[in-house]
Design a protein around this motif. Sequence first.
Motif, short mmCIF file in Angstrom:
data_model
loop_
_atom_site.label_atom_id
_atom_site.label_comp_id
_atom_site.label_asym_id
_atom_site.label_seq_id
_atom_site.Cartn_x
_atom_site.Cartn_y
_atom_site.Cartn_z
N GLU A 38 0.78 -1.45 -0.07
CA GLU A 38 0.14 -0.11 -0.07
C GLU A 38 0.78 1.45 -0.44
O GLU A 38 0.00 2.82 -0.66
N THR A 39 2.12 1.41 0.63
CA THR A 39 2.96 2.59 0.65
C THR A 39 4.19 2.50 -0.51
O THR A 39 4.56 3.80 -1.01
N GLY A 40 4.75 0.87 -0.60
CA GLY A 40 5.91 0.72 -1.45
C GLY A 40 7.08 0.93 -0.11
O GLY A 40 8.47 1.11 -0.56
N TRP A 41 6.86 1.08 1.11
CA TRP A 41 7.79 1.00 1.93
C TRP A 41 7.90 -0.20 2.58
O TRP A 41 7.45 -0.67 2.80
N LYS A 42 9.91 0.16 3.13
CA LYS A 42 10.00 -1.46 3.72
C LYS A 42 9.89 -0.86 5.25
O LYS A 42 10.58 0.34 5.77
N ILE A 43 9.59 -1.20 6.60
CA ILE A 43 9.41 -1.53 7.70
C ILE A 43 9.97 -2.39 8.24
O ILE A 43 11.78 -3.29 7.77
N ALA A 44 11.02 -1.26 10.09
CA ALA A 44 11.58 -2.32 10.62
C ALA A 44 10.95 -2.52 12.11
O ALA A 44 9.93 -1.21 11.52
N ALA A 45 11.46 -3.28 13.08
CA ALA A 45 10.71 -3.29 14.32
C ALA A 45 9.37 -2.75 13.97
O ALA A 45 9.20 -1.54 15.30
N PRO A 46 8.61 -3.41 14.51
CA PRO A 46 7.49 -3.66 14.77
C PRO A 46 7.10 -3.82 16.06
O PRO A 46 7.47 -4.90 16.41
N ARG A 47 6.03 -3.79 16.20
CA ARG A 47 5.89 -3.82 18.29
C ARG A 47 4.45 -3.42 18.08
O ARG A 47 3.50 -2.15 17.21
N HIS A 48 3.38 -4.66 18.59
CA HIS A 48 1.72 -3.78 18.51
C HIS A 48 1.60 -2.83 20.04
O HIS A 48 2.34 -3.43 20.93
N VAL A 49 0.72 -2.48 19.53
CA VAL A 49 -0.04 -1.29 20.75
C VAL A 49 -1.12 -1.50 20.66
O VAL A 49 -1.53 -0.77 21.90
N GLY A 50 -2.19 -1.73 20.18
CA GLY A 50 -3.46 -2.38 21.02
C GLY A 50 -4.34 -2.74 19.43
O GLY A 50 -3.51 -3.51 18.46
N THR A 51 -5.57 -3.16 20.20
CA THR A 51 -6.53 -3.66 19.06
C THR A 51 -8.03 -3.06 19.34
O THR A 51 -8.28 -3.16 19.92
N PHE A 52 -8.57 -3.16 18.28
CA PHE A 52 -9.95 -2.57 18.25
C PHE A 52 -10.82 -3.14 17.13
O PHE A 52 -10.44 -3.96 16.58
N ARG A 53 -12.06 -3.38 17.27
CA ARG A 53 -13.20 -4.19 16.81
C ARG A 53 -13.72 -3.17 15.63
O ARG A 53 -14.33 -1.85 16.43
N ARG A 54 -14.45 -3.52 14.65
CA ARG A 54 -15.43 -2.34 13.73
C ARG A 54 -16.06 -2.81 13.41
O ARG A 54 -15.44 -4.31 12.23
N PHE A 55 -17.46 -3.01 12.98
CA PHE A 55 -18.13 -3.08 12.05
C PHE A 55 -18.31 -2.63 10.54
O PHE A 55 -19.04 -1.22 11.12
N ALA A 56 -18.19 -2.74 9.27
CA ALA A 56 -18.33 -2.12 8.05
C ALA A 56 -18.08 -3.00 7.27
O ALA A 56 -18.58 -4.14 7.16
N TYR A 57 -19.16 -2.70 6.17
CA TYR A 57 -19.11 -3.28 4.42
C TYR A 57 -18.00 -3.15 4.17
O TYR A 57 -17.52 -1.88 4.11
N MET A 58 -17.44 -3.76 3.06
CA MET A 58 -16.10 -3.81 2.87
C MET A 58 -16.48 -3.89 0.85
O MET A 58 -17.01 -4.89 0.49
N PRO A 59 -17.01 -2.77 0.48
CA PRO A 59 -17.88 -3.39 -0.78
C PRO A 59 -16.09 -3.43 -1.69
O PRO A 59 -16.87 -4.43 -2.76
N GLU A 60 -15.06 -3.63 -1.75
CA GLU A 60 -14.56 -4.13 -2.14
C GLU A 60 -14.32 -5.64 -2.30
O GLU A 60 -13.78 -6.58 -3.28
N TYR A 61 -14.79 -6.35 -1.91
CA TYR A 61 -15.50 -7.48 -1.50
C TYR A 61 -16.89 -8.10 -1.28
O TYR A 61 -17.47 -9.18 -1.28
N ASP A 62 -17.74 -6.86 -1.62
CA ASP A 62 -18.92 -7.72 -0.75
C ASP A 62 -19.24 -7.90 0.17
O ASP A 62 -20.34 -9.47 0.28
N LEU A 63 -18.42 -7.58 1.23
CA LEU A 63 -19.20 -8.15 2.08
C LEU A 63 -19.15 -7.11 3.52
O LEU A 63 -18.44 -6.27 3.43
N TRP A 64 -19.59 -7.65 4.47
CA TRP A 64 -19.94 -7.25 6.05
C TRP A 64 -19.61 -8.54 6.64
O TRP A 64 -19.02 -9.13 6.80
#
Length: 147
Positions: A67-93
């Motif tokens: 999505e950006t073309g960038w390489k990343i380093a040192a990933p660290r999990h900082v949190g989690t959330f939930r959401r309910f959404a329609y995803m038109p690219e997949y025709d999916l709730w």
Amino acid sequence: MIRRFGESPEPGRRYRLRRGVYALLPIGRRLLLTVQHQPHPDLQLPGGGIDAGESPVAALHREVREETGWKIAAPRHVGTFRRFAYMPEYDLWAEKICLIFTARPVRRLGPPTEPFHEPLWMDAGQAARHLGNAGDRHFARALARKP
């Protein structure tokens, strides 16, 4: 209990569970974001779904690169959330479980490979006001407040 952002689930609607990873990518006070132009313009944290058999960290590296073309380093999990959404690219709730990581953008490898995506650098405070969903804004706001 995972905090929910956005709309409540609609009674009687079936949602498919989708786990995904999303990245806060700061350099100084700026964040690397992605603009998804189709099906409508949307400012987002780079990220997306975790493929079958893929670890969250591997998915994070892949999604940020796509999505950006960038390489990343040192990933660290900082949190989690939930959401309910329609995803038109997949025709999916979907009931989206969003794992949020911070990581360091290392270098640009090239243009995004994901269609209709464009990388964008933005001040973290400004991003916290303009990101397309409330969960992304919440985590960007927390990052923007750090000294």
